[in-house]
Scaffold this motif. Structure first.
Motif, PDB file in Angstrom:
ATOM      1  N   UNK A  80      56.617  55.662 120.643  1.00 22.06           N
ATOM      2  CA  UNK A  80      55.677  56.387 119.776  1.00 22.06           C
ATOM      3  C   UNK A  80      55.077  55.461 118.724  1.00 22.06           C
ATOM      4  N   UNK A  81      55.899  54.588 118.156  1.00 17.01           N
ATOM      5  CA  UNK A  81      55.394  53.679 117.131  1.00 17.01           C
ATOM      6  C   UNK A  81      54.455  52.640 117.742  1.00 17.01           C
ATOM      7  N   UNK A  82      54.810  52.127 118.902  1.00 17.56           N
ATOM      8  CA  UNK A  82      53.931  51.163 119.572  1.00 17.56           C
ATOM      9  C   UNK A  82      52.578  51.787 119.895  1.00 17.56           C
ATOM     10  N   UNK A  83      52.614  53.002 120.395  1.00 17.88           N
ATOM     11  CA  UNK A  83      51.395  53.701 120.816  1.00 17.88           C
ATOM     12  C   UNK A  83      50.432  53.912 119.653  1.00 17.88           C
ATOM     13  N   UNK A  84      50.971  54.043 118.453  1.00 19.99           N
ATOM     14  CA  UNK A  84      50.130  54.329 117.292  1.00 19.99           C
ATOM     15  C   UNK A  84      49.881  53.102 116.420  1.00 19.99           C
ATOM     16  N   UNK A  85      50.207  51.923 116.940  1.00 17.49           N
ATOM     17  CA  UNK A  85      49.945  50.689 116.199  1.00 17.49           C
ATOM     18  C   UNK A  85      50.998  50.347 115.174  1.00 17.49           C
ATOM     19  N   UNK A  86      52.152  50.992 115.261  1.00 13.43           N
ATOM     20  CA  UNK A  86      53.210  50.763 114.280  1.00 13.43           C
ATOM     21  C   UNK A  86      54.374  49.965 114.875  1.00 13.43           C
ATOM     22  N   UNK A  87      54.096  49.220 115.913  1.00 13.44           N
ATOM     23  CA  UNK A  87      55.165  48.470 116.577  1.00 13.44           C
ATOM     24  C   UNK A  87      55.770  47.368 115.734  1.00 13.44           C
ATOM     25  N   UNK A  88      55.069  46.941 114.704  1.00 10.22           N
ATOM     26  CA  UNK A  88      55.574  45.828 113.899  1.00 10.22           C
ATOM     27  C   UNK A  88      56.183  46.255 112.566  1.00 10.22           C
ATOM     28  N   UNK A  89      56.260  47.550 112.303  1.00  9.52           N
ATOM     29  CA  UNK A  89      56.870  47.990 111.048  1.00  9.52           C
ATOM     30  C   UNK A  89      58.378  48.077 111.222  1.00  9.52           C
ATOM     31  N   UNK A  90      59.097  48.026 110.104  1.00 11.06           N
ATOM     32  CA  UNK A  90      60.536  48.237 110.166  1.00 11.06           C
ATOM     33  C   UNK A  90      60.759  49.684 110.587  1.00 11.06           C
ATOM     34  N   UNK A  91      61.674  49.876 111.491  1.00 13.05           N
ATOM     35  CA  UNK A  91      61.897  51.210 112.007  1.00 13.05           C
ATOM     36  C   UNK A  91      63.384  51.532 112.020  1.00 13.05           C
ATOM     37  N   UNK A  92      63.681  52.773 111.630  1.00 14.44           N
ATOM     38  CA  UNK A  92      65.054  53.250 111.605  1.00 14.44           C
ATOM     39  C   UNK A  92      65.113  54.615 112.278  1.00 14.44           C
ATOM     40  N   UNK A  93      66.279  54.931 112.798  1.00 12.64           N
ATOM     41  CA  UNK A  93      66.515  56.280 113.286  1.00 12.64           C
ATOM     42  C   UNK A  93      67.772  56.794 112.621  1.00 12.64           C
ATOM     43  N   UNK A  94      67.782  58.073 112.399  1.00 15.74           N
ATOM     44  CA  UNK A  94      68.872  58.715 111.688  1.00 15.74           C
ATOM     45  C   UNK A  94      70.162  58.630 112.503  1.00 15.74           C
ATOM     46  N   UNK A  95      71.232  58.226 111.842  1.00 16.14           N
ATOM     47  CA  UNK A  95      72.534  58.225 112.511  1.00 16.14           C
ATOM     48  C   UNK A  95      72.969  59.668 112.710  1.00 16.14           C
ATOM     49  N   UNK A  96      73.746  59.909 113.697  1.00 21.08           N
ATOM     50  CA  UNK A  96      74.218  61.266 113.950  1.00 21.08           C
ATOM     51  C   UNK A  96      75.167  61.725 112.846  1.00 21.08           C
ATOM     52  N   UNK A  97      74.997  62.961 112.435  1.00 19.59           N
ATOM     53  CA  UNK A  97      75.892  63.568 111.458  1.00 19.59           C
ATOM     54  C   UNK A  97      75.574  63.210 110.020  1.00 19.59           C
ATOM     55  N   UNK A  98      76.008  64.031 109.102  1.00 18.99           N
ATOM     56  CA  UNK A  98      75.928  63.829 107.654  1.00 18.99           C
ATOM     57  C   UNK A  98      74.520  63.518 107.150  1.00 18.99           C
ATOM     58  N   UNK A  99      73.521  64.197 107.704  1.00 22.20           N
ATOM     59  CA  UNK A  99      72.156  63.978 107.236  1.00 22.20           C
ATOM     60  C   UNK A  99      72.025  64.304 105.746  1.00 22.20           C
ATOM     61  N   UNK A 100      72.745  65.328 105.306  1.00 22.53           N
ATOM     62  CA  UNK A 100      72.644  65.730 103.906  1.00 22.53           C
ATOM     63  C   UNK A 100      73.089  64.594 102.983  1.00 22.53           C
ATOM     64  N   UNK A 101      74.158  63.924 103.359  1.00 25.65           N
ATOM     65  CA  UNK A 101      74.649  62.809 102.546  1.00 25.65           C
ATOM     66  C   UNK A 101      73.624  61.673 102.514  1.00 25.65           C
ATOM     67  N   UNK A 102      73.024  61.386 103.648  1.00 26.71           N
ATOM     68  CA  UNK A 102      72.013  60.325 103.705  1.00 26.71           C
ATOM     69  C   UNK A 102      70.768  60.717 102.919  1.00 26.71           C
ATOM     70  N   UNK A 103      70.377  61.986 103.053  1.00 21.38           N
ATOM     71  CA  UNK A 103      69.213  62.480 102.313  1.00 21.38           C
ATOM     72  C   UNK A 103      69.458  62.346 100.808  1.00 21.38           C
ATOM     73  N   UNK A 104      70.662  62.679 100.388  1.00 20.86           N
ATOM     74  CA  UNK A 104      71.031  62.576  98.974  1.00 20.86           C
ATOM     75  C   UNK A 104      70.980  61.116  98.511  1.00 20.86           C
ATOM     76  N   UNK A 105      71.359  60.184  99.396  1.00 21.49           N
ATOM     77  CA  UNK A 105      71.315  58.758  99.049  1.00 21.49           C
ATOM     78  C   UNK A 105      69.872  58.289  98.847  1.00 21.49           C
ATOM     79  N   UNK A 106      68.954  58.874  99.588  1.00 20.28           N
ATOM     80  CA  UNK A 106      67.532  58.503  99.477  1.00 20.28           C
ATOM     81  C   UNK A 106      66.933  59.111  98.216  1.00 20.28           C
TER      82      UNK A 106
END
Length: 165
Positions: free
Chosen positions: A95-121
């Protein structure tokens, strides 16, 4: 002369295809990732955009983000896929390559504890998407939810760069 141009065109096409194929797959966004993004900015403005396949607005504006990233190639822009059950890294990369974003830093959410990660952000973030954080050179953070206003983003980036001088 035409043969030289054709060969050069073919070589350019192959080179572009190779560059896209070598785009880095998304890294896992864990509890240390946010701090790593902040520490890695080296006094430069950074834009971190949170998006998901389950977010219609995110998918609609992804191409606009690609154009923005190309127009501001010297800016650190990171994309964090926030699909709760963990999206397929190949799908994110595609999806990122298709939209010209192939060279940006990219992350995907780790499984579980999204609330804790969201709070960290951001302690106030409720998890809505799209969500964007703008980190200025001095560490000042500006956030917004919803579709990006790219004119305002360009203005913020210009102001952030002006403050560097």
């Amino acid at each position: 002369m035409n043969a030289v141009v054709r060969i050069a065109s073919v070589l350019m096409f192959v080179w572009c295809a190779c560059v896209q194929a070598l785009a880095e797959p998304p890294r896992t966004f864990d509890s240390a990732s946010w701090q790593t993004l902040l520490d890695g900015r080296k006094g430069q403005p950074v834009i971190v955009h949170f998006w998901g396949f389950s977010c219609g607005n995110c998918m609609v504006e992804l191409e606009d983000w690609g154009k923005f990233a190309v127009a501001h190639a010297d800016t650190t822009i990171a994309f964090v896929n926030w699909d709760r059950r963990g999206a397929d890294p190949k799908r994110i990369e595609k999806a990122l390559l298709k939209t010209g974003l192939g060279n940006v830093q990219s992350f995907s959410l780790a499984n579980g504890f999204e609330e804790k990660l969201r709070f960290a952000v951001d302690h106030d973030w409720m998890g809505e998407l799209p969500y964007t954080r703008l980190i200025a050179r001095d560490g000042t953070v500006t956030t917004f939810s919803g579709a990006a206003d790219f004119k305002s983003l360009s203005q913020w980036l210009g102001d952030a760069r002006q403050s560097q001088r």
